[in-house]
Design an enzyme around this catalytic site. Structure first.
Site, PDB file in Angstrom:
ATOM      1  N   LYS A 137       0.538  -1.117  -0.319  1.00  0.00           N
ATOM      2  CA  LYS A 137       0.071   0.179   0.168  1.00  0.00           C
ATOM      3  C   LYS A 137       1.010   1.004  -0.510  1.00  0.00           C
ATOM      4  O   LYS A 137       0.313   2.241  -0.419  1.00  0.00           O
ATOM      5  CB  LYS A 137      -0.945   0.380   1.387  1.00  0.00           C
ATOM      6  CG  LYS A 137      -1.621   1.160   1.263  1.00  0.00           C
ATOM      7  CD  LYS A 137      -2.969   1.333   2.311  1.00  0.00           C
ATOM      8  CE  LYS A 137      -3.655   2.224   2.438  1.00  0.00           C
ATOM      9  NZ  LYS A 137      -5.117   1.854   3.248  1.00  0.00           N
ATOM     10  N   HIS A 275      -8.942 -31.713 -33.967  1.00  0.00           N
ATOM     11  CA  HIS A 275      -9.462 -30.308 -33.323  1.00  0.00           C
ATOM     12  C   HIS A 275     -10.772 -30.552 -32.171  1.00  0.00           C
ATOM     13  O   HIS A 275     -11.294 -30.197 -32.424  1.00  0.00           O
ATOM     14  CB  HIS A 275     -10.351 -29.878 -34.387  1.00  0.00           C
ATOM     15  CG  HIS A 275      -9.698 -28.918 -35.594  1.00  0.00           C
ATOM     16  ND1 HIS A 275      -8.027 -28.343 -35.370  1.00  0.00           N
ATOM     17  CD2 HIS A 275      -9.877 -29.746 -37.044  1.00  0.00           C
ATOM     18  CE1 HIS A 275      -8.310 -28.541 -37.007  1.00  0.00           C
ATOM     19  NE2 HIS A 275      -8.373 -29.187 -37.720  1.00  0.00           N
TER      20      HIS A 275
END
Length: 539
Positions: A137, A275
């Site tokens: 922070k 696929h």
């Protein structure tokens, strides 16, 4: 009060920490440390200020309370550019802390080793996340390091005059990413302990496994993330023995082949995939026979495909595989001779997945990202409703009623719905085809014989096209095959195609309001049909 340059160091992963702290000392920092980290640094000859000297309070509660103290957090959170903050520190006789080097209690490792609930809870870090979040922070004044890979960068910038603001922002980001993953692991573990399947709020933890050249297409950037815990029998547990890195499409397609392979347990099986759809599947007395059956199912589509094999690849099988171009082979093992043969092909990729047949874990989710949201479901683990194989020989009940327009309405139960029940050989073929259709994109139709597919139709916008496609692919092999449909027949047209092709038995979920049309068409042609209840859409 003159502020001294200080770094607080407390790590569970001690790789590189001694060298890092030596570098900090050379840059004029005093080192504050705790517990095992302090002992390791002192043993290496680095002077350490114990955390209790800073807090004026002993470590207590078996180490649960060490750094949770204003003398620590005021030193982290004071904004150096704020005169009132600095005045308060001097009044309280609190020194600033300019560098924090912390990584958290090993909750992930504790969970992975199968520890009990009490031990897992004890390895939930409290002070560590609080410290690094406080430091992050106040990023403009404090550099906070949670990843040993960042030690060298921080030291090099310190020696050049100071950690840059850009680097501090990057380190800030890493803190909150780190604690987010940490908290995700904890919350998901606690949910699993309570049997909560779909919580109101959820996060999932992944770590980068591979940067990719591109995604589905060259214009798309892509990356592969692994779950934080390696799943048995998955691509995250694979060891690559040969070939270049897997692509985005390789991984997606290979996953489809693996999911289908798991249906066959220890029966020698080979799944050829293209696929993400199966294009040929075979089982047999050994891997060689299973491969030949899979290959012969569709020798055109298998070219450039992916093979998933649940047994050791031997020289004979490798020789056959090398006759065509295959992108990937996945197997639990390869003989030395097989590897020598397969490695003659430059562009093949060989993966070893030791536990390739392992079933999915109960805590695994099937997830699909959609724009703006996430679809999450349990995996489709069922095969036949209630896993009751008696349905193949049990006559289904039928309820007759009057429809809204006055016509007759029929509702069929599960089991054999035709006059003729399937033979033993047909039952074997029906079970086989049903496993394959479960893993084929909808609308899906699979036709086959015992131990092999003969034709597959997938991804069509209507069921009749899927049936016609499967039959066309099978050619002459369609005669004497059976058919599996992933969902019910809405009309009798699929049965009519079966009659023309010489298909002898059908397996499907049932449940259409027009089931009777299909049943009567089967009866007229002597085709056996079984309703098994469970639908297996795959999109």
């Amino acid at each position: 009060m003159e502020m001294k340059k200080r770094a607080l160091v407390s790590v569970s992963d001690k790789a590189g920490v001694v060298e890092f702290c030596r570098g900090l000392v050379e840059c004029g920092f005093e080192i504050i440390s705790t517990g095992g980290t302090a002992s390791a640094l002192e043993k290496a000859g680095i002077k350490v200020i114990g955390i209790s000297e800073i807090t004026g309070f002993p470590e207590c509660l078996d180490g649960r309370v060490k750094t949770l103290h204003p003398n620590v957090h005021a030193g982290l959170l004071a904004m150096r550019s704020n005169p009132e903050h600095m005045a308060q520190l001097k009044k309280l006789n609190v020194n600033t802390i300019d560098i924090v080097c912390v990584n958290l209690y090993p909750f992930k490792a504790t969970l992975a080793k199968g520890a009990d609930f009490a031990e897992c809870v004890e390895n939930i870090d409290i002070g560590g996340p609080t410290m690094i979040r406080a430091a992050a922070k106040n990023y403009q004044d404090v550099a906070v390091i949670v990843d040993p890979k960042d030690y060298d960068k921080v030291l090099s910038e310190l020696k050049a005059g100071g950690v840059t603001l850009q680097t501090k922002k990057y380190l800030q980001y890493k803190v909150f990413a780190h604690t987010a993953v940490y908290d995700s692991l904890i919350s998901n573990y606690l949910a699993s302990q309570l049997g909560i399947t779909f919580p109101d709020e959820v996060t999932f933890a992944y770590e980068k496994a591979q940067d990719m050249r591109y995604g589905e297409n060259p214009q798309q950037q892509a990356v592969f993330y692994n779950e934080q815990f390696t799943r048995k029998g998955s691509l995250s547990s694979a060891k690559q023995l040969w070939g270049k890195e897997l692509s985005y499409n390789n991984i997606n397609d290979a996953n489809g082949a693996l999911e289908l392979l798991k249906e066959y347990g220890n029966t020698p099986a080979v799944v050829a995939c293209k696929h993400a759809n199966p294009c040929g599947v075979g089982t047999g007395k050994d891997v060689y026979e299973a491969y030949m059956r899979a290959y012969n199912s569709d020798p055109v589509s298998v070219f450039g495909g992916i093979l998933a094999i649940n047994g050791t690849v031997d020289a004979a099988t490798a020789t056959e595989i090398n006759k065509i171009f295959i992108e990937i082979v996945m197997a639990p093992d390869y003989t030395k001779e097989a590897l020598e043969i397969l490695e003659q092909k430059k562009n093949i990729r060989l993966l070893q997945i030791a536990d390739i047949a392992a079933k999915r874990e109960a805590t695994a989710y099937d997830m699909k990202k959609v724009y703006g949201g996430l679809l999450v479901q349990q995996y489709d683990e069922s095969l036949i409703a209630g896993e009751d194989k008696k349905l193949f020989t049990t006559k289904a009940g039928v309820e007759k009623s009057t429809g809204a327009n006055g016509g007759e309405k029929y509702a069929y139960g599960l089991g054999v719905v035709t006059d003729r029940a399937p033979s033993a050989e047909e039952i074997e073929a029906l079970e086989f085809a049903w496993k394959v259709v479960k893993h084929t994109k909808s609308n899906a139709i699979v036709i086959g014989k015992a131990g092999r597919t003969t034709g597959i139709g997938m991804g069509q916008t209507n069921r009749i096209w899927a049936a016609q496609q499967a039959i066309a692919h099978a050619g002459a092999e369609a005669k004497g095959s059976v058919m599996a449909s992933d969902a019910f027949f809405p009309f009798a047209d699929c049965v009519e195609e079966c009659v023309k092709a010489g298909i002898t038995a059908i397996i499907q979920p049932g449940g259409s309001i027009r089931d009777r049309d299909s049943v009567e068409a089967c009866n007229a042609a002597g085709i056996a049909m079984v309703f098994v209840g469970d639908r297996h859409f795959k999109h």
